[in-house]
Write an enzyme that holds these catalytic residues in place. Structure first.
Site, PDB file in Angstrom:
ATOM      1  N   ASP A 268       0.856  -1.180   0.000  1.00 19.54           N
ATOM      2  CA  ASP A 268       0.000   0.000   0.000  1.00 19.54           C
ATOM      3  C   ASP A 268       0.896   1.236   0.000  1.00 19.54           C
ATOM      4  OD1 ASP A 268      -2.110   1.657   0.142  1.00 19.54           O
ATOM      5  OD2 ASP A 268      -2.719   1.127   2.179  1.00 19.54           O
ATOM      6  N   GLU A 361       2.202  14.335   8.683  1.00 22.94           N
ATOM      7  CA  GLU A 361       2.342  15.511   9.541  1.00 22.94           C
ATOM      8  C   GLU A 361       0.948  16.051   9.885  1.00 22.94           C
ATOM      9  OE1 GLU A 361       3.986  15.072   6.744  1.00 22.94           O
ATOM     10  OE2 GLU A 361       6.080  14.947   7.354  1.00 22.94           O
ATOM     11  N   GLU A 418      -2.928  -0.065  -4.059  1.00 19.09           N
ATOM     12  CA  GLU A 418      -3.034  -1.099  -3.040  1.00 19.09           C
ATOM     13  C   GLU A 418      -3.276  -2.439  -3.718  1.00 19.09           C
ATOM     14  OE1 GLU A 418      -6.278  -0.218  -0.502  1.00 19.09           O
ATOM     15  OE2 GLU A 418      -5.983  -1.975   0.760  1.00 19.09           O
TER      16      GLU A 418
END
Lengths: 895, 193
Positions: A268, A361, A418
């Site tokens: 992924d 972040e 994925e």
């Protein structure tokens, strides 16, 4: 709505009482403290308190300020003595409240203008006079706004400035004008199309991220299918890889054992959209970044008619209803939803643009994928946004897939970023350890794409997937057989695939949050709570088991195109035109996937009755009811004409006001492969399709022939042709168009189409039932010939009278007989005996017993020798019959 | 066989069994409690083992009824060494000429069941000759295929049918009641020496 706002569960709902009280008090204190700070202009509203309900012009905040300046009191929460200020109220609210003190906001403004409190009764929103509230200037605004937003007309400038002038609140007008000029610029630069625009569909699909993601996913599924079909399953690149790994020289001798002796890899990309986007924006690395359509932090002008409070309320209500249906009491669970932290539209935090992906972040600040931009900005004001880069995604995804496909084709594509890979064979061939393989592979992907990825390994797809979750970001994790039991205990149920909000809330209500807790539940009780299938699935999942093996060859089950953004039709024709385009889109997709379909479904989203006219999200679908209608065709097709025709007739049947539509979708299911189809296609259907083509050409030529007169003679020959052919050609089409009538979801009441079938089944049933007794009779006859003889006798003797009579009447006759004093006649005696015998044959011995006892008692009373003889004779007959039928004698007391 | 008939019949048989136990004084009066059924007072044993036996028998009867293979149920009063002394016979036969509309609400059936229960109270003189330590058994008359089918049924595994060879022949019949429930005739009588 799908993902829960996990990081902000504490939104005050759970402690309604205490918290609310404290809040109200605080708000009032704040208000009065502001009062002293502000320089009060007048004191006209002394003693007057107001409460603003719903959307008003001027807004609640402005009214609050006005009240502050003029000595009034503003309550954020309603008190009984408050004047309710409202411009319009929904029906439900009207029913609930007393309307005696509901006043239009103009009351405040006019009062300030007049510098005294005017009689509020002149401004009642719902006065008994039944006069329409004066909405003249409001109306103007609504109209102009609608036109500007819906059509993006060219003379926006004039109209918008006129609205600005129309805004009656002079105090605020300066800032308003600024706002509107802002809006002008935006509208000019970025005119948003509605579905009425002919290029809308292509524009929509160019910008729809969901479309791109799903298209890419489907594309790679097809890509793997194609690769597998063409490949000879020899992978020369494996040698290089093997050499590379050996060259690495950190041969970890430690070999890992996975459950089921399989090694499934889940790979992924890490926050795919962001990392692809960051390739172009390297300066943003390390900062909180989100991929979204929104510009971020630019507040929009409030559109009239938008009532976010109402709409969000509806969403919440729906969520509640669902929970109640699921049997979860609301008090136990806190309701959080995506809309919780969204401000109003003119607010900085009002953006309802969804975040498709955000960097780690940003995630650290509590932002999640799928969050609305408004809520995200609240959490992280310096959130950077980058636009979608669909070409980049395609490129990176292709690189990713090609990298894997050079080593193995045991790939199950999940989406563009994925996939599951069965590495069992591959690793056996390579003869290297899993760990080295993972390191090298991830390194290679990183080099080629410039984007980090994470891999998880396990014995089945569930384990691999959970391992990836553990590995993120930019890591790898190996869920070996000895780890599983321990690992599963701490996995949260929400993280299991297939466990959505519904299921997890149900389980939370039962007190289960992790897999470990769930393991204590038995299969039966899980199934009882969640249904057979989900229960069994969860039972397996919480133990790390997954019955589904990888499917390398995916079969497409449906093809659809759906648009539920920007659907604002004015007329039916616009709607039909749009459906035509949508049909075209479905048609081209079906061609792309080489399939034909038999079942066509039209899906419409219609504005819910109580939802506001204008949606919270600009041109979004808002709170809707969905209507699905489908029709089945006799022959699978991908023809545009057929699809459009069916969809059109479905749409016409639904009779939905085009203005209320918020979304349209066409789905084709029951797919057949086109290649397969052509193989089986008979000469007849080919012949028919040929005719269709001829026919359509014919139409065109005929149309032209009306305009041009000269080639008429030449036309006549094909014309007759077409007449000959048309009945044949028409028949299948008629069949297919009629079928929806019969097969549509609910059969219409009293429909004649259903009745014959019904009648038929009844007939069959009757026949069957009639057949059964007949055979039974036969059996009876064989078993028990006496009975049959008896029945015949019964019929012949009926004329004698006695035998047809009920036993009570016979008793009366006997009584009369005994009382007559005559000597008993032999034929009478026989008749009585025969009657009793017949009762035995019919097994009515309980009543016969009463009759016999009566008989014996009366004769005993008479104490007459002749009658005694009669009794002996009759009893003998009765006992003989009893012996014949029951093989036992009747009990006649202890004689 | 429709469920309505099966349920009604089973309920009736249960009540009949308990009441026969009571009126034939097979067990001491102290194990019985009174209940109200068919608008009259009926007796019901509260002895768990007796009740278990009766309930398991009824379960087998239900299974037979579902298959439509039940001809007769016998409630036999026996001596302590299980010699049958008298029996209550419940014959079931199908009524082919049944009219669906007749007694649709089973009002007559209920009255007949009540009559049967009341009839039991008149039989006390028949029980005077029975020994002190009497017992009882329940017999089902069915065909072999049903017996085999039931033996294979895991639900009834714990309580299998036991085939009896000795059929005690009785000389006398005392009719008790005959009535119909739906399309079946129920024929009740006593058999004894």
């Amino acid at each position: 709505m799908r993902r829960r706002d996990e990081n902000f569960p504490d939104n005050g709902f759970e402690a309604w009482g205490g918290y609310m009280q404290a809040k109200i008090q605080k708000l009032e204190e704040q208000f009065s403290s502001n009062l002293s700070k502000e320089n009060q202009i007048s004191n006209i509203f002394k003693g007057v308190s107001i409460f603003v309900n719903g959307y008003t012009t001027p807004s609640a905040d402005e009214l609050k300020e006005l009240m502050l300046k003029h000595g009034g009191i503003y309550h954020t929460y309603q008190r009984s003595e408050d004047f309710v200020i409202a411009s319009n109220l929904p029906d439900t609210k009207v029913k609930k409240m007393s309307l005696a003190n509901v006043v239009r906001p103009e009351w405040i403004i006019d009062s300030i203008d007049a510098n005294k409190v005017l009689n509020y009764k002149d401004y009642l929103l719902y006065s008994n006079k039944k006069t329409q509230p004066k909405l003249n200037f409001n109306k103007g605004i609504v109209c102009t706004h609608e036109t500007t937003e819906e059509f993006g007309t060219k003379n926006e400038n004039n109209q918008i400035s006129s609205t600005a002038i129309n805004i009656p609140n002079l105090i605020e007008s300066n800032s308003k004008i600024l706002d509107t000029s802002n809006m002008q610029n935006e509208l000019k630069s970025n005119v948003t199309k509605t579905a009425v625009d002919p290029n809308f569909i292509s524009e929509f699909y160019n910008n729809s991220r969901l479309h791109h993601i799903s298209q890419l996913g489907a594309h790679f599924k097809q890509y793997i299918n194609d690769l597998r079909e063409e490949s000879d399953f020899i992978f020369p690149a494996q040698v290089d890889l093997s050499a590379k790994i050996r060259g690495l020289n950190n041969n970890s001798t430690y070999s890992m054992n996975f459950e089921y002796n399989k090694i499934i890899m889940h790979i992924d990309m890490d926050c795919f959209f962001v990392s692809v986007g960051l390739r172009k924006h390297p300066e943003l690395r390390g900062k909180p970044v989100a991929v979204t359509h929104s510009k971020g932090g630019v507040s929009q002008t409030k559109r009239t008619g938008v009532n976010r409070a109402v709409e969000f309320g509806l969403y919440k209500q729906k969520q509640n209803d669902k929970l109640i249906k699921a049997g979860v009491s609301i008090n136990e669970t806190k309701i959080t939803s995506r809309v919780d932290n969204i401000g109003d539209e003119d607010d900085k935090f009002g953006s309802m643009s969804e975040i498709a992906s955000c960097s780690y972040e940003a995630r650290a600040k509590g932002i999640t994928n799928g969050m609305f931009m408004g809520a995200a900005l609240r959490l992280c004001p310096d959130l950077q946004t980058i636009p979608y880069d669909f070409e980049g995604y395609k490129e990176v995804a292709h690189t990713l897939y090609n990298t894997i496909a050079q080593y193995t084709l045991d790939i199950e594509a999940v989406s563009c970023d994925e996939m599951y890979v069965d590495c069992t064979e591959l690793l056996k061939n390579l003869g290297v350890s899993v760990e080295d393989f993972a390191t090298i592979l991830r390194q290679e992907i990183k080099e080629k794409t410039g984007c980090p990825c994470s891999t998880g390994f396990g014995g089945n797809r569930l384990q691999a997937r959970l391992a990836t979750k553990q590995a993120k970001p930019n890591g790898q994790f190996f869920l070996t057989a000895n780890l599983i039991e321990h690992f599963m205990v701490d996995i949260r149920l929400k993280d299991l695939p297939g466990v959505g909000r519904q299921t997890s809330q149900k389980l939370e209500a039962l007190g289960h949050h992790t897999c470990g807790q769930l393991q204590s539940m038995t299969l039966a009780s899980l199934q009882q709570h969640l249904g057979n299938k989900t229960g069994a699935q969860l039972f397996d999942q919480c133990r790390g088991r997954d019955r589904n093996s990888l499917t390398f060859y995916t079969v497409r089950k449906s093809v659809s195109a759906e648009v539920n953004y920007g659907i604002r039709f004015e007329t039916n024709d616009q709607c039909y035109e749009f459906l035509k385009q949508l049909s075209q889109e479905v048609h081209s997709r079906m061609q792309q996937f080489k399939v034909l379909g038999k079942c066509i479904t039209l899906k419409l989203m219609v504005r819910a009755e109580n939802a506001p006219l204008e949606t919270a999200k600009f041109l979004g679908h808002g709170f809707c009811d969905t209507v699905n209608k489908s029709t089945s065709l006799a022959v699978a097709t991908n023809s545009f004409e057929v699809i459009y025709k069916e969809v059109l007739s479905l749409c016409k049947k639904l009779k939905i006001d085009p203005k209320e539509m918020r979304g349209c979708g066409i789905q084709v299911t029951k797919l057949e492969s086109k290649n397969l189809k052509q193989g089986t296609k008979g000469a007849l259907s080919k012949f028919l399709t040929n005719i269709t083509k001829n026919e359509s050409k014919e139409h065109i030529t005929r149309n032209t022939s009306e305009n041009i007169v000269t080639p008429k003679l030449e036309q006549q020959i094909p014309k007759t042709n077409s007449i000959c052919l048309s009945p044949k050609q028409k028949s299948p089409i008629i069949g297919s168009t009629r079928s929806p009538n019969k097969k549509r979801g609910r059969p219409p009441k009293n429909s004649k189409a259903v009745k014959p079938g019904h009648a038929k089944s009844i007939n069959l049933l009757n026949k069957f039932l009639q057949g059964v007794p007949g055979s039974n009779e036969l059996n009876d006859k064989k078993e028990d010939p006496i009975k049959v003889v008896q029945i015949e006798k019964h019929q012949t003797k009926e004329k004698h009278g006695l035998l047809g009579l009920p036993w009570q009447q016979v008793r009366e006759l006997l009584r009369a007989w005994f009382d007559s004093g005559q000597t008993p006649n032999f034929c009478d005696i026989n008749m009585v005996a025969a009657y009793m015998q017949e009762m035995i044959f019919n097994k009515n011995i309980d009543t016969m017993y009463i009759l016999i006892n009566f008989f014996r008692r009366r004769i005993k009373e008479m104490d007459n020798q002749i009658w005694h003889d009669v009794q002996v004779y009759v009893l003998e007959q009765v006992q003989n019959t009893m012996m014949a039928v029951y093989k036992k004698k009747l009990y006649l007391g202890n004689e | 066989m429709d469920n309505c008939f099966i349920d009604t019949t089973l309920e009736f048989l249960q009540i009949a069994f308990h009441n026969i136990l009571y009126y034939a004084s097979i067990y001491p009066i102290s194990i019985f409690e009174t209940r109200r059924k068919y608008s009259i007072v009926v007796y019901r044993s509260n002895h768990p083992e007796v009740n278990e036996y009766i309930d398991l028998c009824l379960k087998s009867i239900a299974e037979c009824l579902h298959n439509g293979d039940l001809k007769r149920v016998e409630f036999a009063i026996t001596s302590s060494d299980y010699e049958v002394l008298m029996k209550f016979v419940f014959d079931l036969d199908k009524n082919d000429t049944h009219d669906e509309t007749r007694d649709a609400y089973l009002v007559q059936a209920e009255q007949n069941m009540r009559a049967f229960c009341l009839k039991l109270t008149t039989l006390s003189d028949k029980f005077t000759d029975l020994p002190e330590d009497r017992s009882f058994m329940i017999f089902l008359h069915t065909n072999e295929s049903a017996a085999v089918a039931m033996a294979a049924n895991p639900e009834l595994e714990s309580f299998p049918l036991v085939e009896t060879e000795v059929e005690t022949e009785f000389q006398h019949i005392l009719p008790l009641r005959r009535f119909c429930v739906r399309n079946y005739n129920l024929d009740m009588y006593m058999e004894f020496r």
